[in-house]
Design a protein around this motif. Sequence first.
Motif, short mmCIF file in Angstrom:
data_model
loop_
_atom_site.label_atom_id
_atom_site.label_comp_id
_atom_site.label_asym_id
_atom_site.label_seq_id
_atom_site.Cartn_x
_atom_site.Cartn_y
_atom_site.Cartn_z
N GLY A 49 0.84 -1.18 0.00
CA GLY A 49 0.00 0.00 0.00
C GLY A 49 0.88 1.23 0.00
O GLY A 49 2.09 1.14 0.23
N PRO A 50 0.31 2.41 -0.23
CA PRO A 50 1.12 3.62 -0.29
C PRO A 50 1.84 3.93 1.02
O PRO A 50 2.87 4.60 1.01
CB PRO A 50 0.10 4.72 -0.65
N ASP A 51 1.30 3.45 2.13
CA ASP A 51 1.92 3.70 3.44
C ASP A 51 2.24 2.40 4.16
O ASP A 51 2.31 2.37 5.39
CB ASP A 51 0.98 4.55 4.30
N ALA A 52 2.45 1.33 3.41
CA ALA A 52 2.70 0.02 4.02
C ALA A 52 3.94 -0.62 3.41
O ALA A 52 4.21 -0.46 2.22
CB ALA A 52 1.50 -0.90 3.84
N GLY A 180 7.57 12.99 14.42
CA GLY A 180 8.04 11.62 14.29
C GLY A 180 7.09 10.81 13.41
O GLY A 180 6.14 11.33 12.83
N THR A 181 7.38 9.52 13.28
CA THR A 181 6.58 8.62 12.46
C THR A 181 6.16 7.41 13.27
O THR A 181 6.98 6.81 13.97
CB THR A 181 7.37 8.14 11.23
N VAL A 182 4.89 7.06 13.17
CA VAL A 182 4.34 5.89 13.86
C VAL A 182 4.21 4.75 12.85
O VAL A 182 3.67 4.93 11.76
CB VAL A 182 2.97 6.21 14.49
N PHE A 183 4.71 3.58 13.24
CA PHE A 183 4.55 2.37 12.44
C PHE A 183 3.65 1.40 13.19
O PHE A 183 3.98 0.96 14.30
CB PHE A 183 5.90 1.69 12.20
N THR A 194 -6.77 -5.10 9.14
CA THR A 194 -6.43 -5.00 10.56
C THR A 194 -5.64 -3.73 10.85
O THR A 194 -5.97 -2.97 11.77
CB THR A 194 -5.62 -6.22 11.00
N THR A 195 -4.57 -3.50 10.09
CA THR A 195 -3.75 -2.32 10.35
C THR A 195 -4.50 -1.03 10.03
O THR A 195 -4.29 -0.02 10.70
CB THR A 195 -2.45 -2.41 9.54
N VAL A 212 2.62 1.46 8.05
CA VAL A 212 2.42 0.07 8.43
C VAL A 212 3.67 -0.71 8.07
O VAL A 212 4.23 -0.52 6.98
CB VAL A 212 1.20 -0.54 7.72
N CYS A 213 4.11 -1.58 8.96
CA CYS A 213 5.24 -2.44 8.67
C CYS A 213 4.92 -3.85 9.17
O CYS A 213 4.57 -4.03 10.34
CB CYS A 213 6.53 -1.93 9.32
#
Length: 237
Positions: A49-52, A180-183, A194-195, A212-213
């Motif tokens: 995904g664009p953020d995963a 900052g960045t949250v994963f 889920t994420t 998401v990671c």
Amino acid sequence: MEFIRRCSGFLFGMECLGCGSVSERLDPWLCPACREELLRESREYSFPGPDAMSLFPMRPLTRRLIHALKYKGLSGMASYLVRHSSAVGEGGVAQSIALLARPYYFVPVPLHSSRYRERGYNQAQRIAAALATVTGGRVCNWLARREFRVSQTKLSREEREWNVAGAFERRLPRELPRRGTVFVVDDVFTTGATTSSCISAFGRDFPLDTKVCTLLYDEPVTATMDFVADCKMEWNV
């Protein structure tokens, strides 16, 4: 003689988790051939995904290792997989993470209490800790699970979204960081339901960028096969 060798390997932990062969050169879980295969698969990281981002594809080898993490009590497998992934060194995922705003906050998808009692740990928590170690980030338990839902692996995309809708709630600190960045961290990314639900739980007023990671990316078409394998593993433990 071969029978004796295999029995000895089973009793003393000399059997490769990848191919099942007995070897005295485990590291401590894979023989040299399977370790090389794992390194090759680490180069097949993906951005579903664009953020995963996912560190490995779902393959026979990585499927066996993730099942060992979840159902055989091998919690150290989380760190092992992260250390052998592209999230370290000059790997592609490591380079992508380096472009994001620091500090890094790794938030594990919370495990329901009944699952936690079965396993003794949350595999997403162990993955988050390993990622924090290799990136200089920190683990933050900013989410809680409200109720138990059925396994995602046997559901369609629409059913997955319904199954996890509202399943999580945020548990943010009184003083939330402003940069900052949250994963959001999980073991497997299939449809992202889920994420996505976890990120939605943070709310629209959440001030930090969210990503998401996951360890593995599983094509949605293989989800039913994974569900069957998961059920078999659970009944055999």
